[in-house]
Design a protein around this motif. Structure first.
Motif, PDB file in Angstrom:
ATOM      1  N   LEU A  69      94.106  36.544  18.110  1.00 58.27           N
ATOM      2  CA  LEU A  69      94.761  35.290  17.737  1.00 58.27           C
ATOM      3  C   LEU A  69      93.914  34.074  18.067  1.00 58.27           C
ATOM      4  O   LEU A  69      93.958  33.061  17.368  1.00 58.27           O
ATOM      5  N   GLN A  70      93.144  34.158  19.155  1.00 52.97           N
ATOM      6  CA  GLN A  70      92.291  33.044  19.583  1.00 52.97           C
ATOM      7  C   GLN A  70      90.862  33.543  19.767  1.00 52.97           C
ATOM      8  O   GLN A  70      90.382  33.723  20.885  1.00 52.97           O
ATOM      9  N   PRO A  71      90.159  33.791  18.673  1.00 53.26           N
ATOM     10  CA  PRO A  71      88.813  34.346  18.762  1.00 53.26           C
ATOM     11  C   PRO A  71      87.846  33.391  19.445  1.00 53.26           C
ATOM     12  O   PRO A  71      88.011  32.168  19.412  1.00 53.26           O
ATOM     13  N   ILE A  72      86.850  33.979  20.051  1.00 53.66           N
ATOM     14  CA  ILE A  72      85.874  33.197  20.811  1.00 53.66           C
ATOM     15  C   ILE A  72      85.120  32.216  19.921  1.00 53.66           C
ATOM     16  O   ILE A  72      84.645  31.171  20.391  1.00 53.66           O
ATOM     17  N   HIS A  73      85.054  32.504  18.622  1.00 56.05           N
ATOM     18  CA  HIS A  73      84.318  31.617  17.716  1.00 56.05           C
ATOM     19  C   HIS A  73      84.894  30.205  17.689  1.00 56.05           C
ATOM     20  O   HIS A  73      84.172  29.243  17.432  1.00 56.05           O
ATOM     21  N   GLU A  74      86.191  30.077  17.971  1.00 54.80           N
ATOM     22  CA  GLU A  74      86.784  28.738  18.018  1.00 54.80           C
ATOM     23  C   GLU A  74      86.184  27.920  19.157  1.00 54.80           C
ATOM     24  O   GLU A  74      86.010  26.709  19.039  1.00 54.80           O
ATOM     25  N   GLU A  75      85.858  28.591  20.261  1.00 51.31           N
ATOM     26  CA  GLU A  75      85.272  27.883  21.403  1.00 51.31           C
ATOM     27  C   GLU A  75      83.770  27.676  21.241  1.00 51.31           C
ATOM     28  O   GLU A  75      83.188  26.809  21.905  1.00 51.31           O
ATOM     29  N   LEU A 104      80.117  27.185  27.950  1.00 49.89           N
ATOM     30  CA  LEU A 104      81.220  28.150  27.876  1.00 49.89           C
ATOM     31  C   LEU A 104      80.913  29.325  28.800  1.00 49.89           C
ATOM     32  O   LEU A 104      79.971  30.079  28.567  1.00 49.89           O
ATOM     33  N   LEU A 105      81.697  29.441  29.856  1.00 49.55           N
ATOM     34  CA  LEU A 105      81.555  30.535  30.818  1.00 49.55           C
ATOM     35  C   LEU A 105      82.568  31.619  30.450  1.00 49.55           C
ATOM     36  O   LEU A 105      83.776  31.408  30.569  1.00 49.55           O
ATOM     37  N   VAL A 106      82.061  32.750  29.972  1.00 45.17           N
ATOM     38  CA  VAL A 106      82.926  33.832  29.500  1.00 45.17           C
ATOM     39  C   VAL A 106      83.121  34.847  30.623  1.00 45.17           C
ATOM     40  O   VAL A 106      82.167  35.497  31.064  1.00 45.17           O
ATOM     41  N   MET A 107      84.351  34.968  31.056  1.00 42.32           N
ATOM     42  CA  MET A 107      84.648  35.884  32.159  1.00 42.32           C
ATOM     43  C   MET A 107      84.651  37.337  31.686  1.00 42.32           C
ATOM     44  O   MET A 107      85.154  37.643  30.606  1.00 42.32           O
ATOM     45  N   ILE A 113      82.300  22.322  31.779  1.00 37.44           N
ATOM     46  CA  ILE A 113      82.225  23.775  31.828  1.00 37.44           C
ATOM     47  C   ILE A 113      83.605  24.318  31.462  1.00 37.44           C
ATOM     48  O   ILE A 113      84.594  24.043  32.146  1.00 37.44           O
ATOM     49  N   ILE A 114      83.664  25.075  30.386  1.00 34.59           N
ATOM     50  CA  ILE A 114      84.914  25.676  29.917  1.00 34.59           C
ATOM     51  C   ILE A 114      84.896  27.154  30.307  1.00 34.59           C
ATOM     52  O   ILE A 114      83.971  27.888  29.942  1.00 34.59           O
ATOM     53  N   VAL A 115      85.911  27.573  31.046  1.00 30.33           N
ATOM     54  CA  VAL A 115      86.000  28.975  31.465  1.00 30.33           C
ATOM     55  C   VAL A 115      86.928  29.703  30.496  1.00 30.33           C
ATOM     56  O   VAL A 115      88.093  29.328  30.333  1.00 30.33           O
ATOM     57  N   ARG A 116      86.396  30.718  29.842  1.00 26.66           N
ATOM     58  CA  ARG A 116      87.225  31.561  28.963  1.00 26.66           C
ATOM     59  C   ARG A 116      87.583  32.826  29.737  1.00 26.66           C
ATOM     60  O   ARG A 116      86.738  33.702  29.954  1.00 26.66           O
ATOM     61  N   GLU A 117      88.835  32.889  30.140  1.00 24.60           N
ATOM     62  CA  GLU A 117      89.297  34.064  30.871  1.00 24.60           C
ATOM     63  C   GLU A 117      89.420  35.240  29.919  1.00 24.60           C
ATOM     64  O   GLU A 117      89.653  35.078  28.720  1.00 24.60           O
ATOM     65  N   LYS A 118      89.265  36.433  30.468  1.00 19.12           N
ATOM     66  CA  LYS A 118      89.393  37.636  29.647  1.00 19.12           C
ATOM     67  C   LYS A 118      90.852  37.831  29.258  1.00 19.12           C
ATOM     68  O   LYS A 118      91.721  37.969  30.120  1.00 19.12           O
ATOM     69  N   ALA A 119      91.113  37.814  27.957  1.00 17.71           N
ATOM     70  CA  ALA A 119      92.482  37.965  27.459  1.00 17.71           C
ATOM     71  C   ALA A 119      92.687  39.391  26.956  1.00 17.71           C
ATOM     72  O   ALA A 119      91.740  40.164  26.796  1.00 17.71           O
ATOM     73  N   ALA A 130      77.631  34.970  20.346  1.00 11.82           N
ATOM     74  CA  ALA A 130      77.147  33.597  20.496  1.00 11.82           C
ATOM     75  C   ALA A 130      75.840  33.403  19.723  1.00 11.82           C
ATOM     76  O   ALA A 130      75.692  32.434  18.964  1.00 11.82           O
ATOM     77  N   ILE A 131      74.910  34.307  19.908  1.00  5.25           N
ATOM     78  CA  ILE A 131      73.602  34.174  19.259  1.00  5.25           C
ATOM     79  C   ILE A 131      73.731  34.229  17.742  1.00  5.25           C
ATOM     80  O   ILE A 131      73.097  33.450  17.021  1.00  5.25           O
ATOM     81  N   ILE A 132      74.563  35.141  17.248  1.00  5.70           N
ATOM     82  CA  ILE A 132      74.774  35.241  15.805  1.00  5.70           C
ATOM     83  C   ILE A 132      75.383  33.946  15.270  1.00  5.70           C
ATOM     84  O   ILE A 132      75.026  33.464  14.190  1.00  5.70           O
TER      85      ILE A 132
END
Length: 263
Positions: free
Chosen positions: A174-180, A126-129, A161-167, A198-200
């Motif tokens: 509505l779409q928290p990062i925990h789902e990814e 997961l690549l977090v932008m 590789i999943i890119v999570r764009e900054k929303a 992520a670590i938590i």
């Protein structure tokens, strides 16, 4: 007021700077009226785009206190049913907490933060932008950074590789990062909050800029298939420390932040 502190408030209306100022009985200073060279003392400020001012303070060894989003508590949960931005970190002379001082666990317990076991069965990277603001602070072209980082990861793993764009804030609630995180093997990010979350959650992270979580992450993407799985007891103690560096908006007003920060 115990110390000579300037509470620098955007247009004089910054809710969080003004809340902290009120706990001192102080009047905020509008950024429109502020002239660095004509002042002395510590500065309380909010917003990473005040990077020039922060760098001036570091150059001159002048203290500043930086306010930004808290590490925990700003997603929908039992303590925050609407997912409002209620918690804010306050960092002395830095953008994030990079030290590690042992603290009690009472504030972490009130946040209902659970340190999960490491999850090692994920499939994706997961690549977090980052958002444009930290990119500007670090002088990063976002598209180039995404391309270069993606290509570097691809050289060292065959995983998707999943890119999570900054929303925007509403979409993040509505779409928290925990789902990814559920399908993630590792997270790659610039940002402290994404790495901390992520670590938590139990997903190892790679941090590519100074970061609150960097003690428990690798920075070398050539090791993407062999990430760091740090000791969970140490992570718990670190999370206790972070909880002592962030405050509910009510704690900005009622003097709790002032007391705990020894201001």
């Amino acid at each position: 007021m115990e110390k000579d502190i300037i509470f620098l408030s955007k247009n004089g209306t910054d809710e969080y700077v003004n809340a902290l100022a009120s706990s001192f009985g102080a009047t905020p200073t509008s950024d429109k009226d502020f002239v660095y060279e004509n002042t002395s003392g510590a500065i309380v400020l909010r917003g990473i785009l005040k990077h020039k001012l922060m760098k001036d303070c570091l150059r001159d060894k002048r203290d500043f206190y930086y306010i930004d989003s808290g590490y925990f508590g700003n997603y929908k949960s039992s303590i925050n049913p609407n997912g409002w931005k209620l918690y804010h970190r306050i960092v002395k002379n830095n953008l994030q907490h990079t030290d590690f001082i042992e603290k009690p666990n009472d504030r972490l317990q009130k946040l209902n933060v659970e340190i999960n076991d490491w999850k090692k069965d994920g499939k994706n990277i997961l690549l977090v932008m980052p958002s444009p603001k930290p990119a500007k602070y670090y002088d990063i072209d976002l598209e180039k950074w995404k391309e270069n980082t993606y290509n570097t990861i691809r050289q060292h793993t065959d995983r998707p590789i999943i890119v999570r764009e900054k929303a925007n804030r509403k979409d993040r609630v509505l779409q928290p990062i925990h789902e990814e995180f559920k399908n993630a093997f590792a997270v790659v990010t610039l940002q402290s909050i994404a790495a901390t979350e992520a670590i938590i959650y139990g997903i190892p992270a790679f941090t590519l800029a100074p970061n609150a979580a960097e003690k428990f992450c690798l920075q070398d993407l050539t090791k993407i298939e062999t990430p760091m799985y740090a000791d969970r007891e140490k992570i718990y103690k670190w999370a206790c420390y972070l909880a002592y560096g962030q405050f509910h908006v009510d704690e900005l007003r009622n003097g709790t932040a002032k007391r705990l920060l020894n201001l």
